[in-house]
Design an enzyme around this catalytic site. Sequence first.
Site, PDB file in Angstrom:
ATOM      1  N   SER A 352      29.746   4.712 -54.287  1.00 43.18           N
ATOM      2  CA  SER A 352      29.772   3.400 -53.656  1.00 43.18           C
ATOM      3  C   SER A 352      28.373   2.784 -53.605  1.00 43.18           C
ATOM      4  O   SER A 352      27.717   2.638 -54.633  1.00 43.18           O
ATOM      5  CB  SER A 352      30.398   3.523 -52.258  1.00 43.18           C
ATOM      6  OG  SER A 352      30.728   2.266 -51.742  1.00 43.18           O
ATOM      7  N   ASP A 463      36.988   3.427 -55.125  1.00 40.94           N
ATOM      8  CA  ASP A 463      35.878   3.986 -54.348  1.00 40.94           C
ATOM      9  C   ASP A 463      36.159   5.452 -54.002  1.00 40.94           C
ATOM     10  O   ASP A 463      37.225   5.792 -53.490  1.00 40.94           O
ATOM     11  CB  ASP A 463      35.720   3.166 -53.060  1.00 40.94           C
ATOM     12  CG  ASP A 463      34.419   3.461 -52.329  1.00 40.94           C
ATOM     13  OD1 ASP A 463      34.110   4.650 -52.144  1.00 40.94           O
ATOM     14  OD2 ASP A 463      33.719   2.500 -51.940  1.00 40.94           O
TER      15      ASP A 463
END
Length: 598
Positions: A352, A463
């Site tokens: 991320s 993610d």
Amino acid sequence: MREALQASVVFGSLPAELLDQLVTAVQWRQVQGGETVFREGEQADSVVFVINGGLRESRTDRQGQTLLYNQVLPGQSIGELSMILQQPHAQDVTAMCDSTLALLGRSAYESLLIRDPVALNRVFVKAVHDHLRHGTKVHAHGLTQTIAIVPLDAQAGSATLSASLVAALAAQAAKSGEKVGHLTEQTLTGQTLLNGALIDSRGGVLSAHPHELLVFEASAQDSAWTRYAIRQADQIVFVASSREPPAPREFERHIAAEPGYALKRKHLVVVHGRDKVEPEPPQAWALGRELERIYPLREGVVADAEHLARFLTGRAVGLVLGGGGARGFAHLGVLRALGEANIPVDLIGGSSMGALIGAQLACGHTLDQILKQTQKFAAGGERPTLPLVSLVGGRRVERDLKKLFGSTQIEQLWRPFFAAACNLSRGCTTVQDDGPLWRAVLASNSPAGLFPPVLLNGDLLVDSAILENVPVAPMRLRLGIPLERRRGNGLIIAVDVDVPAHLRADPGLLRIGPMSTLKNRLMKHAPASPSIAEILYAAGHVGSLNQRPRTMAQADLYLEPPVGKFPLTAYARGADIADVGYRYAMEKISQWEQQKTS
């Protein structure tokens, strides 16, 4: 032999008289590097003591792959259990380099056993016990680490690389008092030089000139010296020029047939010009070769030689940067602290926000550049879309990542990098270490439900916080030695900025709805009622929170900067967040250094 056994933790405890009898009872054997001492399945009839040199245990699995196991060092023995139980050997044992061995046959062992059964049984039981538990330590005369630098072309620049590598290794070794030797052959006379001085190598370089680490500089031809260097080496570093064709040389095929070649760790250094912007793609160089790693190096760049030295000696540093929105700016403060403490970074992995910052670092951007670029990127916003796949379209983020990273491929970075993503199709973490850099960062920054998944060969990537927000396990794997199936090499520094959210609603609420959440936002003392953003964020991090204890255990230095007071969207406060990370990291690094010296 007596000196070697006395230095052993196991056999050094024998009474002096019995030790003398053991020395006279053995038979001596000289073996060359790569020579098989015994094979799996052969009937055991003796114990083998290593006087100098070293042995390696190995097996071949059902797929034909070689699996490496223990090293047997001077003062240690092997074959005790098989001989005592009269069983076949359970593994192959091969000389790692030219070695001197002493063999104690079964009849001689039984004669010694009659004279002093208690003492002899005690040391042999300990030898077997320690061997099975990998516990034996040697007081002295440990096996020298040996590296052969083998140029594939005369223009490869191996002499320059060897000198730079030796200097880097010597600087590392100086901290622990170790000695590093550089061995070359005098071209006209064929005599051996050690650190530039003529030596007599007839008795064996490793035994006559003990060093903790020796670097053999071979020649770009199939000579006796080159084969000798390869025979002594436990690691071979091939060196090629990026300007030459990548196909394997005929010379490589010849030495691959040498005994013991399959047991050696093999690397390839591709030397580029000092001002080369990006390295050549490594895929063509990997074809037809079995290599642990390919290192793109720039000629004359000291940092590149130091990077190689750390990998070869198991001292490489892997940095893992976790996700956490704007709190991820703390990574910049940690990086600043590492730089001031002279702690290098050899591999970078991220998830991320950590992937976004790590990718820019791997591209060579400065910390100031990364701060400005990341703030500009975060300020772009995103448009809502028809909520059939996601709440927002993600096109602006994709466009800006392409603009930031261009056509850069991960495998063409000077410093290795990977970005972790959660693979919804396979239910696992997918580690992206090749392909377009922008795509890897995008996948790692696409929260499920909020952004559309990124497609990779039909798989849906989002993610990685769902499973692994601080991807330490993939880093540990990349620091390991594939041939030895080991994952414990090097140092991992992990930075976790994902402050656990205590997601709760007011106990007085019967249900959460739009009105309760709206009141909570508009009225100061309204009952707590989480929003959709908070719920999605918490849902996307449940797996990572459950994984955290294991992740922390796998890292050598686990940093958790105190950034919980900053909102996830506080991108405008990037400099303040970075400063918190810096002050925290400096304190932790200081404590860590004190622990190492105490």
